[in-house]
Write a protein that holds these residues in place. Structure first.
Motif, PDB file in Angstrom:
ATOM      1  N   ILE A   1      -6.957  -1.556  -1.680  1.00  0.00           N
ATOM      2  CA  ILE A   1      -5.498  -2.070  -1.440  1.00  0.00           C
ATOM      3  C   ILE A   1      -4.822  -2.067  -2.736  1.00  0.00           C
ATOM      4  N   TYR A   2      -5.664  -1.765  -3.626  1.00  0.00           N
ATOM      5  CA  TYR A   2      -4.969  -1.433  -4.759  1.00  0.00           C
ATOM      6  C   TYR A   2      -4.151   0.043  -4.787  1.00  0.00           C
ATOM      7  N   ASP A   3      -4.963   0.942  -4.325  1.00  0.00           N
ATOM      8  CA  ASP A   3      -4.392   2.205  -4.155  1.00  0.00           C
ATOM      9  C   ASP A   3      -2.977   2.125  -3.170  1.00  0.00           C
ATOM     10  N   ALA A   4      -3.312   1.425  -1.881  1.00  0.00           N
ATOM     11  CA  ALA A   4      -2.129   1.270  -1.098  1.00  0.00           C
ATOM     12  C   ALA A   4      -1.023   0.704  -1.737  1.00  0.00           C
ATOM     13  N   TRP A   5      -1.049  -0.305  -2.601  1.00  0.00           N
ATOM     14  CA  TRP A   5      -0.115  -1.028  -3.095  1.00  0.00           C
ATOM     15  C   TRP A   5       0.701   0.053  -4.435  1.00  0.00           C
ATOM     16  N   ASN A   6       0.011   0.609  -4.866  1.00  0.00           N
ATOM     17  CA  ASN A   6       0.549   1.710  -5.959  1.00  0.00           C
ATOM     18  C   ASN A   6       0.626   3.094  -5.402  1.00  0.00           C
ATOM     19  N   SER A   7       0.924   3.119  -4.021  1.00  0.00           N
ATOM     20  CA  SER A   7       0.959   4.676  -3.545  1.00  0.00           C
ATOM     21  C   SER A   7       2.588   4.703  -3.535  1.00  0.00           C
ATOM     22  N   GLU A   8       2.854   6.187  -3.494  1.00  0.00           N
ATOM     23  CA  GLU A   8       4.201   6.840  -3.289  1.00  0.00           C
ATOM     24  C   GLU A   8       5.056   6.271  -2.537  1.00  0.00           C
ATOM     25  N   LYS A   9       4.718   5.840  -1.185  1.00  0.00           N
ATOM     26  CA  LYS A   9       5.294   5.427  -0.191  1.00  0.00           C
ATOM     27  C   LYS A   9       5.858   3.794  -0.572  1.00  0.00           C
ATOM     28  N   MET A  10       5.026   2.994  -1.280  1.00  0.00           N
ATOM     29  CA  MET A  10       5.426   1.652  -1.658  1.00  0.00           C
ATOM     30  C   MET A  10       6.389   1.888  -2.674  1.00  0.00           C
ATOM     31  N   ASN A  11       6.274   2.734  -3.467  1.00  0.00           N
ATOM     32  CA  ASN A  11       7.317   3.004  -4.698  1.00  0.00           C
ATOM     33  C   ASN A  11       8.570   3.188  -4.276  1.00  0.00           C
ATOM     34  N   ILE A  12       8.513   4.106  -3.275  1.00  0.00           N
ATOM     35  CA  ILE A  12      10.061   4.450  -2.574  1.00  0.00           C
ATOM     36  C   ILE A  12      10.403   3.404  -2.135  1.00  0.00           C
ATOM     37  N   LEU A  13       9.965   2.358  -1.147  1.00  0.00           N
ATOM     38  CA  LEU A  13      10.343   1.472  -0.462  1.00  0.00           C
ATOM     39  C   LEU A  13      10.837   0.387  -1.554  1.00  0.00           C
ATOM     40  N   ARG A  14      10.169   0.201  -2.629  1.00  0.00           N
ATOM     41  CA  ARG A  14      10.529  -0.707  -3.785  1.00  0.00           C
ATOM     42  C   ARG A  14      11.922  -0.472  -4.222  1.00  0.00           C
ATOM     43  N   GLY A  15      11.989   1.107  -4.308  1.00  0.00           N
ATOM     44  CA  GLY A  15      13.212   1.430  -4.893  1.00  0.00           C
ATOM     45  C   GLY A  15      14.432   1.385  -4.012  1.00  0.00           C
ATOM     46  N   ILE A  16      14.135   1.466  -2.651  1.00  0.00           N
ATOM     47  CA  ILE A  16      15.326   1.008  -1.548  1.00  0.00           C
ATOM     48  C   ILE A  16      15.428  -0.618  -1.565  1.00  0.00           C
ATOM     49  N   GLY A  17      14.390  -1.348  -1.639  1.00  0.00           N
ATOM     50  CA  GLY A  17      14.825  -2.693  -1.712  1.00  0.00           C
ATOM     51  C   GLY A  17      15.515  -3.112  -2.864  1.00  0.00           C
ATOM     52  N   LYS A  18      15.324  -2.555  -4.061  1.00  0.00           N
ATOM     53  CA  LYS A  18      16.178  -2.992  -5.265  1.00  0.00           C
ATOM     54  C   LYS A  18      17.427  -2.647  -5.138  1.00  0.00           C
ATOM     55  N   SER A  19      17.645  -1.377  -4.681  1.00  0.00           N
ATOM     56  CA  SER A  19      19.065  -0.652  -4.598  1.00  0.00           C
ATOM     57  C   SER A  19      19.861  -1.436  -3.480  1.00  0.00           C
ATOM     58  N   GLY A  20      19.057  -2.055  -2.634  1.00  0.00           N
ATOM     59  CA  GLY A  20      19.887  -2.525  -1.389  1.00  0.00           C
ATOM     60  C   GLY A  20      20.216  -1.236  -0.451  1.00  0.00           C
ATOM     61  N   GLU A  21      19.858  -0.077  -0.828  1.00  0.00           N
ATOM     62  CA  GLU A  21      20.223   0.997   0.381  1.00  0.00           C
ATOM     63  C   GLU A  21      19.314   1.161   1.212  1.00  0.00           C
ATOM     64  N   PHE A  22      19.537   0.080   2.318  1.00  0.00           N
ATOM     65  CA  PHE A  22      18.351   0.250   3.467  1.00  0.00           C
ATOM     66  C   PHE A  22      18.425   1.156   4.454  1.00  0.00           C
ATOM     67  N   TYR A  23      19.827   1.672   4.313  1.00  0.00           N
ATOM     68  CA  TYR A  23      19.957   2.789   5.318  1.00  0.00           C
ATOM     69  C   TYR A  23      19.310   4.300   4.900  1.00  0.00           C
ATOM     70  N   LYS A  24      18.570   4.102   3.933  1.00  0.00           N
ATOM     71  CA  LYS A  24      18.181   5.202   3.477  1.00  0.00           C
ATOM     72  C   LYS A  24      16.546   5.460   4.387  1.00  0.00           C
ATOM     73  N   ASN A  25      16.258   4.439   4.827  1.00  0.00           N
ATOM     74  CA  ASN A  25      15.058   4.289   5.623  1.00  0.00           C
ATOM     75  C   ASN A  25      15.147   3.918   6.829  1.00  0.00           C
ATOM     76  N   LYS A  26      14.876   4.480   8.116  1.00  0.00           N
ATOM     77  CA  LYS A  26      15.510   4.384   9.482  1.00  0.00           C
ATOM     78  C   LYS A  26      14.694   2.839  10.105  1.00  0.00           C
ATOM     79  N   THR A  27      13.569   2.723   9.616  1.00  0.00           N
ATOM     80  CA  THR A  27      13.078   1.386   9.945  1.00  0.00           C
ATOM     81  C   THR A  27      13.712   0.141   9.027  1.00  0.00           C
ATOM     82  N   CYS A  28      13.663   0.314   8.045  1.00  0.00           N
ATOM     83  CA  CYS A  28      14.550  -0.715   7.230  1.00  0.00           C
ATOM     84  C   CYS A  28      15.899  -0.927   7.787  1.00  0.00           C
ATOM     85  N   LYS A  29      16.631   0.160   8.166  1.00  0.00           N
ATOM     86  CA  LYS A  29      17.955   0.040   8.693  1.00  0.00           C
ATOM     87  C   LYS A  29      17.909  -0.564  10.109  1.00  0.00           C
ATOM     88  N   ASP A  30      16.771  -0.430  10.828  1.00  0.00           N
ATOM     89  CA  ASP A  30      16.876  -1.022  12.064  1.00  0.00           C
ATOM     90  C   ASP A  30      16.479  -2.753  11.838  1.00  0.00           C
TER      91      ASP A  30
END
Length: 361
Positions: free
Chosen positions: A323-352
């Motif tokens: 779980i630790y590795d999944a939580w600290n993975s590159e994919k999670m860090n990218i999603l946190r960046g999108i979540g913080k910037s509010g630029e949800f449209y950069k991820n198709k799933t988040c946009k939907d």
């Protein structure tokens, strides 16, 4: 059958004082009514400083001001077993369950493995329930007891109230459960049959809940705090006020939830949108706290949020990575960046997802 039938037939025979309910919201999608400004204040008075400290940390995470080295909440979608087939829930649509779920359901051994790692990192909260009816899990109380013994201090359950006879109610009260919420979505039998397909009669569900409250009162249990919830859709929105009126002097918390379609098939679920959902303006930015808060387990696979079923967000199986590795993975860090910037449209799933929360007018 009218609401007045319920008031007369199911008047509680225990001494619960009238609550003066106040309204507050946690995320704009759920309106809560409680005698406390926030129900967590009440729980903090019962559990003490460690719970208060955990909620302070949660608030920082929820504001995207803190990234922890391990998720603060683990949501375990143990299986897809439910005795209801509600049309506004993914479990009510077998073809979508088959499409979006994969891997093996979680058993007690799997649960212990997840809890053990969470306990190692001081994870404070979990729920052994997702899109299923948790009281269909054999010996559910043993799962809760195990997590409680492993120092989880906020253990919560949503359930539909149909599969909890007095024996299971008593086991739940003794297990270390912190919160329990009953999803009802109606106050009259007629509407209940429409929105809770395959259900037992609402009278029996109501009796189960009142029996649970009576056991809690007579046994002197301070926890769990008890809530009821109402997912507002077109077919039931006319009953919101009566629902609140019936339950406000019986439970600790009432939650009125905005309907969120379980998949991105907007047209399929459009008929369930409540009238006020069409009046919201689409947003340009959406700051999402989910990848800061939690990991969701759908069977053995880990996901960064509890909303989307899109496999593009899948992080991996907990049987093959920690779980630790999944939580600290590159994919999670990218999603946190999108979540913080509010630029949800950069991820198709988040946009939907955002377009579902705020459907275009």
């Amino acid at each position: 059958m009218s609401i007045w039938f319920f008031r007369s037939k199911y008047k509680m025979n225990i001494n619960l004082k009238e609550n003066t309910f106040k309204k507050y919201t946690t995320d704009g999608k759920v309106n809560h009514l409680s005698s406390e400004e926030d129900i967590n204040v009440k729980i903090g008075k019962i559990i003490g400083q460690k719970f208060i400290d955990y909620r302070k940390k949660w608030d920082l995470v929820n504001k995207l001001e803190l990234v922890t080295d391990f998720p603060m909440f683990l949501q375990l979608d143990m299986n897809q077993e439910c005795n209801y087939k509600c049309p506004h829930c993914i479990i009510g649509h077998k073809e979508e369950v088959d499409q979006y779920y994969e891997g093996k359901s979680l058993n007690f051994s799997d649960f212990k493995k997840i809890v053990d790692e969470g306990s190692e990192y001081g994870c404070p909260s979990l729920s052994p329930q997702g899109n299923n009816e948790p009281f269909l899990i054999k010996d559910l109380h043993k799962y809760i007891e195990y997590a409680h013994k492993k120092n989880f201090i906020d253990i919560m359950l949503n359930n539909n109230g149909s599969a909890m006879p007095k024996k299971k109610a008593q086991q739940s009260l003794d297990s270390g459960l912190t919160r329990i919420r009953f999803s009802l979505d109606a106050i009259t039998p007629e509407t209940y049959k429409i929105v809770r397909v395959g259900s037992i009669p609402l009278e029996r569900v109501t009796k189960n809940i009142l029996d649970f409250l009576e056991l809690k009162e007579k046994g002197g249990y301070k926890l769990p705090v008890v809530g009821v919830s109402f997912c507002k859709v077109k077919q039931n929105e006319h009953e919101v006020d009566d629902f609140i009126d019936f339950w406000k002097d019986k439970v600790d918390l009432i939650s009125i939830q905005k309907f969120m379609p379980p998949t991105t098939d907007k047209e399929k679920y459009k008929k369930y949108y409540a009238s006020d959902q069409y009046n919201e303006k689409p947003v340009k930015k959406f700051h999402c706290p989910q990848p800061y808060q939690r990991l969701t387990f759908r069977n053995e696979y880990m996901y960064p949020c509890c909303v989307s079923f899109n496999k593009d967000l899948k992080l991996g199986s907990f049987k093959k990575m920690s779980i630790y590795d999944a939580w600290n993975s590159e994919k999670m860090n990218i999603l946190r960046g999108i979540g913080k910037s509010g630029e949800f449209y950069k991820n198709k799933t988040c946009k939907d997802c955002v377009n579902l929360i705020y459907p275009p007018q």
